[in-house]
Design an enzyme around this catalytic site. Structure first.
Site, mmCIF file in Angstrom:
data_model
loop_
_atom_site.group_PDB
_atom_site.id
_atom_site.type_symbol
_atom_site.label_atom_id
_atom_site.label_comp_id
_atom_site.label_asym_id
_atom_site.label_seq_id
_atom_site.Cartn_x
_atom_site.Cartn_y
_atom_site.Cartn_z
ATOM 1 N N GLY A 1 41.235 38.578 39.085
ATOM 2 C CA GLY A 1 42.523 39.216 39.363
ATOM 3 C C GLY A 1 43.330 38.569 40.467
ATOM 4 N N ASN B 1 39.287 42.843 28.722
ATOM 5 C CA ASN B 1 38.886 43.997 29.526
ATOM 6 C C ASN B 1 40.156 44.633 30.090
ATOM 7 O OD1 ASN B 1 37.865 45.775 31.393
ATOM 8 N ND2 ASN B 1 36.976 44.204 32.746
ATOM 9 N N TRP B 2 40.531 45.760 29.500
ATOM 10 C CA TRP B 2 41.791 46.394 29.927
ATOM 11 C C TRP B 2 41.652 47.178 31.226
ATOM 12 C CZ3 TRP B 2 43.329 48.666 24.458
ATOM 13 C CH2 TRP B 2 43.825 47.632 23.666
ATOM 14 N N LYS B 3 40.445 47.324 31.706
ATOM 15 C CA LYS B 3 40.187 48.104 32.926
ATOM 16 C C LYS B 3 40.882 49.468 32.824
ATOM 17 C CE LYS B 3 39.305 43.904 35.483
ATOM 18 N NZ LYS B 3 39.484 43.084 36.675
ATOM 19 N N GLU C 1 31.550 35.447 36.275
ATOM 20 C CA GLU C 1 32.833 35.810 36.861
ATOM 21 C C GLU C 1 32.754 35.728 38.380
ATOM 22 O OE1 GLU C 1 35.471 38.277 34.144
ATOM 23 O OE2 GLU C 1 34.174 39.663 35.189
ATOM 24 N N SER D 1 40.826 35.047 36.240
ATOM 25 C CA SER D 1 42.152 34.430 36.188
ATOM 26 C C SER D 1 42.318 33.447 35.026
ATOM 27 C CB SER D 1 42.468 33.749 37.525
ATOM 28 O OG SER D 1 42.479 34.706 38.572
ATOM 29 N N HIS E 1 29.983 44.656 35.823
ATOM 30 C CA HIS E 1 31.205 43.965 36.244
ATOM 31 C C HIS E 1 31.284 43.995 37.773
ATOM 32 C CE1 HIS E 1 35.457 43.221 36.992
ATOM 33 N NE2 HIS E 1 35.480 42.625 35.812
#
Ligand code: PGA
Length: 226
Positions: free
Chosen positions: A153, A8-10, A147, A185, A92
């Site tokens: 993050g 997921n490159w956001k 998640e 993470s 998300h």
């Protein structure tokens, strides 16, 4: 069943960075014995779709609209994404937090995706979100990603023991056959802990921005299949 690794490159890469990332490691990713899913931003989807065409690499969107089509300024619908992506991330933690997405909205998005043949990857922060999702979802085919918010993050992954406890709860709620990924993470050093405890793969953001780190995670996942 193949393990799944989702990147997921956001909102980190522009068009150029997205395509360069893929061009540089596409050949390595193609050889992976797992399913690799790349989730670029919307703008980068068409170019990355052409780069992965004919390969085993899949694309996913980072979100979809809760609306099917019509006068909804700024929305990107599953109707437009059809044919470009195989998966869509839905619900998300950042969508739930910054954009106040409720289970009701998440269910609408999942249904829209399914209608267009896109597989939702529904993100869950805890078992209670799974419970409310399950109540409304019927029999939609989805992939889930557990998640925990505190792990996203932060460089502080959830302890594998705690995560496997939640995994058990999730399987009870979602069914023993549900495909459930771990996210938060994840690195090449800790991913094996989650696979060993029964997760079907991982959802990775920070570590996916670095090509070398991502390739290392892919190879750990490939190894655990043998
Ligand atoms: P992270 O994010 O890998 O940077 O912790 C995971 C995610 O938000 O999906």
């Amino acid at each position: 069943m193949k393990k799944i690794l989702v990147a997921n490159w956001k909102a980190n890469f522009d068009l150029h960075q997205s395509s360069e990332w893929l061009k540089e490691i596409r050949t390595i990713l193609e050889e992976a014995t797992i399913e690799v899913v790349i989730c670029p931003d919307f703008i980068s989807i068409p170019i990355t779709a052409s780069l992965v065409k004919g390969t085993s690499i899949s694309l996913g969107s980072q979100d979809v609209s809760q609306f099917e089509k019509g006068a909804f300024t700024g929305e990107v619908t599953t109707h437009s994404l059809k044919g470009l992506v195989r998966y869509a991330l839905i619900g998300h933690s950042e969508r739930r937090g910054y954009f106040s997405e409720t289970t009701e909205v998440i269910l609408k998005k999942a249904r829209n995706a399914t209608k267009e043949g896109i597989i939702p990857i529904v993100c869950l922060e805890n078992a209670s979100q799974a419970l409310s999702y399950k109540k409304g979802s019927g029999t939609l085919e989805v992939v889930f990603a557990y998640e925990p918010k505190s792990a996203i993050g932060t460089g502080q992954p959830e302890s594998p023991v705690k995560a496997s406890g939640v995994l058990e709860d999730l399987r009870e709620i979602l069914g023993g056959q549900a495909r459930i990924l771990y996210g938060g993470s994840v690195t090449e050093k800790n991913i094996r802990n989650y696979l060993d405890r029964g997760f079907n793969g991982a959802l990775v953001s920070s570590a996916s921005l670095d090509k070398e780190k991502f390739v290392k995670i892919v190879s750990v996942l490939c190894d655990t299949l043998i």
